[in-house]
Design a protein around this motif. Structure first.
Motif, mmCIF file in Angstrom:
data_model
loop_
_atom_site.group_PDB
_atom_site.id
_atom_site.type_symbol
_atom_site.label_atom_id
_atom_site.label_comp_id
_atom_site.label_asym_id
_atom_site.label_seq_id
_atom_site.Cartn_x
_atom_site.Cartn_y
_atom_site.Cartn_z
ATOM 1 N N ARG A 1 36.301 38.637 34.090
ATOM 2 C CA ARG A 1 36.448 38.636 35.583
ATOM 3 C C ARG A 1 38.159 38.947 35.703
ATOM 4 N N GLY A 2 38.127 38.752 36.802
ATOM 5 C CA GLY A 2 39.825 39.010 37.300
ATOM 6 C C GLY A 2 39.795 40.715 37.642
ATOM 7 N N ALA A 3 40.479 40.970 38.832
ATOM 8 C CA ALA A 3 40.396 42.533 39.241
ATOM 9 C C ALA A 3 40.937 43.263 38.112
ATOM 10 N N PRO A 4 41.952 43.262 37.387
ATOM 11 C CA PRO A 4 42.454 44.350 36.501
ATOM 12 C C PRO A 4 41.752 44.141 35.359
ATOM 13 N N ARG B 1 30.566 44.742 40.743
ATOM 14 C CA ARG B 1 31.144 43.808 41.713
ATOM 15 C C ARG B 1 31.630 44.719 42.772
ATOM 16 N N CYS C 1 42.745 30.188 41.978
ATOM 17 C CA CYS C 1 41.736 30.825 41.296
ATOM 18 C C CYS C 1 42.596 30.943 40.003
ATOM 19 N N THR D 1 44.593 33.976 37.372
ATOM 20 C CA THR D 1 45.214 35.143 37.528
ATOM 21 C C THR D 1 46.002 35.591 36.506
ATOM 22 N N ALA E 1 42.336 37.223 33.329
ATOM 23 C CA ALA E 1 42.256 37.976 34.586
ATOM 24 C C ALA E 1 42.849 39.423 34.524
ATOM 25 N N THR F 1 48.470 38.303 36.718
ATOM 26 C CA THR F 1 49.463 38.906 37.794
ATOM 27 C C THR F 1 50.236 37.564 38.312
ATOM 28 N N GLN G 1 37.366 28.416 38.664
ATOM 29 C CA GLN G 1 38.232 29.150 37.859
ATOM 30 C C GLN G 1 39.501 28.517 37.792
ATOM 31 N N GLY H 1 46.863 36.044 43.021
ATOM 32 C CA GLY H 1 46.647 37.654 42.925
ATOM 33 C C GLY H 1 45.959 38.181 44.164
ATOM 34 N N CYS H 2 45.103 39.495 43.755
ATOM 35 C CA CYS H 2 44.315 39.964 44.616
ATOM 36 C C CYS H 2 43.559 40.903 44.162
ATOM 37 N N ASP H 3 42.396 41.115 44.849
ATOM 38 C CA ASP H 3 41.288 41.915 44.256
ATOM 39 C C ASP H 3 41.361 43.378 45.171
ATOM 40 N N ASN I 1 41.392 38.362 48.347
ATOM 41 C CA ASN I 1 41.425 37.837 47.197
ATOM 42 C C ASN I 1 40.596 36.318 47.296
ATOM 43 N N LYS I 2 40.381 35.755 46.179
ATOM 44 C CA LYS I 2 39.423 34.602 45.975
ATOM 45 C C LYS I 2 39.284 33.627 47.163
ATOM 46 N N PHE J 1 35.047 35.836 48.272
ATOM 47 C CA PHE J 1 36.564 36.260 48.532
ATOM 48 C C PHE J 1 36.701 36.105 50.161
HETATM 49 O O1 MRU Z 1 35.879 36.074 41.174
HETATM 50 P P1 MRU Z 1 36.696 36.187 40.213
HETATM 51 O O2 MRU Z 1 36.936 35.162 39.344
HETATM 52 O O3 MRU Z 1 36.730 37.434 39.513
HETATM 53 O O4 MRU Z 1 37.979 36.451 41.230
HETATM 54 C C1 MRU Z 1 39.377 36.467 40.728
HETATM 55 C C2 MRU Z 1 40.320 36.529 41.885
HETATM 56 O O5 MRU Z 1 40.271 36.122 42.889
HETATM 57 C C3 MRU Z 1 41.855 36.913 41.168
HETATM 58 O O6 MRU Z 1 42.645 36.085 42.051
HETATM 59 C C4 MRU Z 1 42.006 38.242 41.426
HETATM 60 O O7 MRU Z 1 41.184 38.928 40.597
HETATM 61 C C5 MRU Z 1 43.405 38.705 41.056
HETATM 62 S S1 MRU Z 1 44.109 38.323 39.591
HETATM 63 C C6 MRU Z 1 44.125 39.105 38.304
#
Ligand code: MRU
Length: 350
Positions: free
Chosen positions: A63-66, A100, A161, A163, A167, A173, A200, A239-241, A251-252, A318
């Motif tokens: 999990r985590g955007a990157p 996702r 969350c 990050t 993640a 991040t 998380q 962080g941000c998605d 974001n979360k 989110f």
């Molecule tokens: O549902 P998740 O746990 O994947 O959510 C993750 C977040 O919202 C993080 O803040 C986001 O991916 C950015 S940090 C790498």
């Protein structure tokens, strides 16, 4: 099995903060630390096919955007190693892209690997996956420096969350920035929100902060606004998605409330993410698809029912924070203050 070692080298060749290795590729298998089982068990999942990677992303083992972008990139390459046909490429692309919906890093990485594979097959797909992995590692390092510079003078922060190294490749991040503040000896403490429903913050951020030796306290999500209003922290950093072209940020869930509280208290609200999280095709936050997850996640914690089994629940994973509440957007290409469409798009090449 413990796979946590201080200063471990991951397969892309960079040292990972806190010794946490969320994802590694050994040339045949993608190994993912199963985040559903943290912090109590450290177990790696072996993943060999695109469908396994997609399932691990959907189920939040990865999990985590990157990180989900990097995992999906390897997922396509793995599938092509088994079956290099064009049909296999299209199948893998479709299932991984759909795993996702909110974090744009996933579609961004899948589309890059798809384009490479159309021209150069499995070898090109793998080379592209490795390149994405490397560039996200470098982005984490650059964000840590830029973000810490932007927070000069801030000694107490709140985050939401998870990050960190769980993640994103490298230090992460927002948590990468926090780790850099600690490395500079600038940090008194971190307040980490537990981040219901899947915790998380409680499960993963507290685990990473303790591995990093950073002073922290966990708070329930509903304590955040009052603590911010009372001056407990000088900045909120998240962080941000997905960042829309106008600077609105998904974001979360719960992030928007933290941004409102930060604005009311007159403190910094910093968002950190690599430029792979910016979606130039998305004009504003209202176009961002918000993932709705299983209502059962709200009814339970750790498999225990918290309410009557028939209670109706709503579970958006989110929320969207308008750009006007963001005091700084930290990327590997620098920090944009009070982001606007012009300044966000200027971060992207071409
Ligand atoms: O549902 P998740 O746990 O994947 O959510 C993750 C977040 O919202 C993080 O803040 C986001 O991916 C950015 S940090 C790498």
């Amino acid at each position: 099995m413990s796979i946590l070692r201080a200063g471990i080298e991951n397969t892309a060749g960079a040292s990972v903060a806190g010794g946490v290795v969320a994802l590694r590729f050994d040339g045949e298998t993608l190994w993912a630390l199963d985040q559903r089982r943290l912090p109590f068990e450290e177990v790696e999942l072996p993943l060999c096919r695109a469908s396994e990677v997609a399932e691990a992303i959907r189920g939040l083992s990865i999990r985590g955007a990157p990180l989900i972008g990097v995992a999906a990139a390897y997922g396509i390459a793995l599938e092509l190693i088994h079956d290099p046909s064009p049909e296999s490429l299209e199948r893998a692309t479709t299932i991984l892209r759909a795993a996702r919906p909110t974090a744009v890093n996933l579609a961004w990485a899948v589309d890059r690997v798809h384009a490479a594979a159309v021209d150069g097959g499995a070898a090109a797909a793998l080379a592209q996956a490795r390149a994405i992995h490397e560039s996200e590692l470098a982005a984490s390092a650059a964000m840590a420096t830029a973000g810490a510079d932007a927070l000069a003078g801030v000694t107490r922060v709140m985050t939401h969350c998870n990050t960190g190294a769980l993640a994103a490749p490298g230090a992460g991040t927002a948590l990468g920035v926090i780790a850099e503040l600690a490395r500079r000896d600038q940090l008194e403490y971190v307040l980490a929100t537990e981040t219901r429903p899947l915790l998380q913050g409680a499960r993963l951020t507290a685990y990473e902060l303790s591995k990093l030796g950073i002073a922290h306290e966990l708070i329930v999500d509903s304590a955040a606004a009052g603590l911010i209003a009372g001056g407990a922290v000088g900045a909120v950093i998240v962080g941000c998605d997905r960042v829309a072209a106008n600077g609105d940020v998904a974001n979360k869930v719960g992030t928007y409330g933290l941004a409102l509280a930060a604005r009311a208290a007159g403190i910094e609200f910093i968002v950190a993410g690599p430029t792979s999280t910016i979606d130039p095709a998305c004009a504003s936050g209202s176009e961002i698809v918000i993932e709705e997850r299983d209502p059962g996640e709200v009814r339970q914690a750790h498999g225990q029912l918290l309410t009557l089994p028939g209670t109706a629940c709503r579970n958006p994973a989110f929320d969207v924070t308008p750009a006007e509440l963001v005091t700084g957007l930290v990327t590997e290409r620098g920090v944009v203050r009070a982001p606007t469409r012009e300044s966000v798009l200027a971060l992207l090449p071409g």
